[in-house]
Design a protein around this motif. Structure first.
Motif, PDB file in Angstrom:
ATOM      1  N   GLN A 151       9.207  11.847  10.466  1.00 54.59           N
ATOM      2  CA  GLN A 151       8.506  10.678   9.626  1.00 54.59           C
ATOM      3  C   GLN A 151       7.640  11.260   8.429  1.00 54.59           C
ATOM      4  OE1 GLN A 151       6.748   7.291  11.237  1.00 54.59           O
ATOM      5  NE2 GLN A 151       7.356   7.688  13.430  1.00 54.59           N
ATOM      6  N   LEU A 152       7.875  12.576   7.976  1.00 52.58           N
ATOM      7  CA  LEU A 152       7.523  13.163   6.965  1.00 52.58           C
ATOM      8  C   LEU A 152       8.340  13.243   5.757  1.00 52.58           C
ATOM      9  CD1 LEU A 152       4.894  14.696   5.686  1.00 52.58           C
ATOM     10  CD2 LEU A 152       5.873  17.033   6.695  1.00 52.58           C
ATOM     11  N   ILE A 153       9.474  13.773   6.093  1.00 51.07           N
ATOM     12  CA  ILE A 153      10.377  14.111   5.160  1.00 51.07           C
ATOM     13  C   ILE A 153      11.658  13.025   5.044  1.00 51.07           C
ATOM     14  CG2 ILE A 153       9.824  16.178   4.590  1.00 51.07           C
ATOM     15  CD1 ILE A 153      12.360  17.184   5.752  1.00 51.07           C
ATOM     16  N   THR A 154      11.738  12.111   5.888  1.00 52.99           N
ATOM     17  CA  THR A 154      12.661  10.945   5.946  1.00 52.99           C
ATOM     18  C   THR A 154      11.958   9.762   5.902  1.00 52.99           C
ATOM     19  OG1 THR A 154      14.067  12.307   7.727  1.00 52.99           O
ATOM     20  CG2 THR A 154      14.288  10.077   7.465  1.00 52.99           C
ATOM     21  N   SER A 155      12.166   9.015   4.800  1.00 51.70           N
ATOM     22  CA  SER A 155      11.546   7.651   4.602  1.00 51.70           C
ATOM     23  C   SER A 155      12.297   6.589   5.191  1.00 51.70           C
ATOM     24  CB  SER A 155      11.512   7.346   2.930  1.00 51.70           C
ATOM     25  OG  SER A 155      10.714   6.096   2.691  1.00 51.70           O
ATOM     26  N   SER A 156      11.624   6.049   6.398  1.00 53.08           N
ATOM     27  CA  SER A 156      12.126   4.991   6.904  1.00 53.08           C
ATOM     28  C   SER A 156      11.945   3.635   6.347  1.00 53.08           C
ATOM     29  CB  SER A 156      11.597   4.975   8.328  1.00 53.08           C
ATOM     30  OG  SER A 156      10.148   5.134   8.307  1.00 53.08           O
ATOM     31  N   SER A 157      10.703   3.705   5.620  1.00 58.59           N
ATOM     32  CA  SER A 157      10.269   2.384   4.981  1.00 58.59           C
ATOM     33  C   SER A 157      10.941   2.216   3.422  1.00 58.59           C
ATOM     34  CB  SER A 157       8.818   2.284   4.712  1.00 58.59           C
ATOM     35  OG  SER A 157       8.140   3.448   3.786  1.00 58.59           O
ATOM     36  N   SER A 158      11.444   3.192   3.005  1.00 64.69           N
ATOM     37  CA  SER A 158      11.947   3.152   1.644  1.00 64.69           C
ATOM     38  C   SER A 158      12.922   4.245   1.500  1.00 64.69           C
ATOM     39  CB  SER A 158      10.923   3.253   0.599  1.00 64.69           C
ATOM     40  OG  SER A 158      11.412   3.069  -0.716  1.00 64.69           O
ATOM     41  N   PRO A 159      14.085   4.132   1.861  1.00 63.84           N
ATOM     42  CA  PRO A 159      14.992   5.312   2.093  1.00 63.84           C
ATOM     43  C   PRO A 159      15.815   5.645   0.603  1.00 63.84           C
ATOM     44  CG  PRO A 159      16.040   3.257   3.111  1.00 63.84           C
ATOM     45  CD  PRO A 159      14.684   2.982   3.032  1.00 63.84           C
ATOM     46  N   VAL A 160      15.695   4.779  -0.311  1.00 62.82           N
ATOM     47  CA  VAL A 160      16.065   4.994  -1.579  1.00 62.82           C
ATOM     48  C   VAL A 160      14.915   5.182  -2.436  1.00 62.82           C
ATOM     49  CG1 VAL A 160      17.592   4.155  -3.579  1.00 62.82           C
ATOM     50  CG2 VAL A 160      18.224   3.657  -1.102  1.00 62.82           C
TER      51      VAL A 160
END
Length: 314
Positions: A151-160
């Motif tokens: 949840q730090l370096i993978t953007s689940s809310s805004s993946p682009v």
């Protein structure tokens, strides 16, 4: 992405990484603990802890939730701590990776303190993010560090992350820069024309920033002027700016060349903390932060408006 993501996380405030390649490339301390599979691969949890302590006697961080944190994990960890202390080692701790971390950490803290190990640290992990960490600390959980992953370096809310190049000025031969603009029906997509520079404004005599200002490259800020808010969503479109100290923000590109930049990850982190401390506290809230204002000088705002008008007249 994971290698650069780990570096970015350290610049943003983390102290170490479990990504060994990133640690080697960017001189970042390596940190991490055993996996549950390590514990499960031994006949007993205690034996797994003892074997780990043989390999890492000066930094034995033991994962205590494979079976039961309070009746098995922490008691076995305390036994290993006693063995390590008897051999002269002083740095050890536990990691909790599941369950009610706030409650478990309080009980584990008391157990370790009662056993004579107040220096033993407690690390929390398990799908942590800034809101969970904030909640744990608000509850008074006695945690010393946090292991944060996806949840730090993978953007689940805004993946682009949308990055778009737009031309601001064009130089023909040895002539002057010709300002260029990109127009749109959406106000936020209309670009700022011309060669520009940016200032940070501080309340006079302090290091407390209250706004940034974008100006044309050949203009100097007057002691007092009306700033044009560049945020199209704000109802207050102008602000009287006065009683400030203006600092020109660092230029990254000068002429045709990029300036040399700092590459030491922790020096960049230190700079980040210094700059963050200058911003208003209300803009740093996790929930509903105030917007930090950015203004245009009247000259830049007039140039943008003129180019929009001229295009419509064609």
């Amino acid at each position: 992405a994971s290698v650069l993501g780990a570096r970015a996380a350290v610049i943003g405030g983390c102290g170490s990484t479990s990504n060994v390649l990133s640690a080697a490339k960017y001189n970042i301390p390596v940190a991490g603990t055993m996996a549950h599979a390590w514990v499960q691969s031994y006949p007993t949890e205690l034996e797994a802890f003892e074997k780990w302590a043989e390999v890492y006697p000066d930094n034995a961080l033991l994962l205590v939730d494979t079976y039961d944190v309070l009746t098995s994990g922490v008691p076995n960890a305390i036994k290993v701590f006693k063995e390590l202390r008897a051999k002269g080692h002083k740095k050890f701790g536990i990691r909790i990776d599941s369950g009610d971390i706030a409650k478990l950490s309080r009980k584990a803290r008391k157990m370790m303190d009662d056993a004579g190990f107040p220096e033993a640290t407690i690390t929390a992990s398990n799908a942590l993010n800034e809101n969970v960490i904030h909640s744990l600390l608000q509850e008074g959980a006695p945690l010393d560090s946090f292991g944060v992953g996806e949840q730090l370096i993978t953007s689940s809310s805004s993946p682009v992350l949308s990055g778009v190049f737009k031309l601001a000025a064009l130089k023909i031969g040895d002539g002057e820069w010709q300002p260029k603009i990109k127009l749109s029906n959406s106000k936020e997509k209309v670009t700022l024309p011309g060669e520009k520079k940016a200032y940070r404004l501080y309340h006079k005599g302090t290091k407390n920033a209250f706004a940034d200002v974008i100006a044309l490259a050949d203009e100097e800020l007057p002691e007092e002027f009306t700033g044009i808010n560049m945020d199209p969503m704000m109802t207050e479109t102008e602000a009287d700016l006065k009683d400030f100290d203006a600092v020109l923000l660092t230029q990254v590109v000068v002429g045709p060349k990029a300036k040399s930049i700092e590459t030491d990850t922790f020096k960049i982190q230190k700079h980040m903390y210094e700059k963050l401390a200058e911003l208003p506290e209300e803009t740093q809230r996790l929930l509903n932060p105030d917007r930090y204002p950015v203004y245009l000088t009247p000259a830049l705002a007039d140039l943008q408006a003129k180019m929009i008008k001229d295009h419509k007249l064609k």
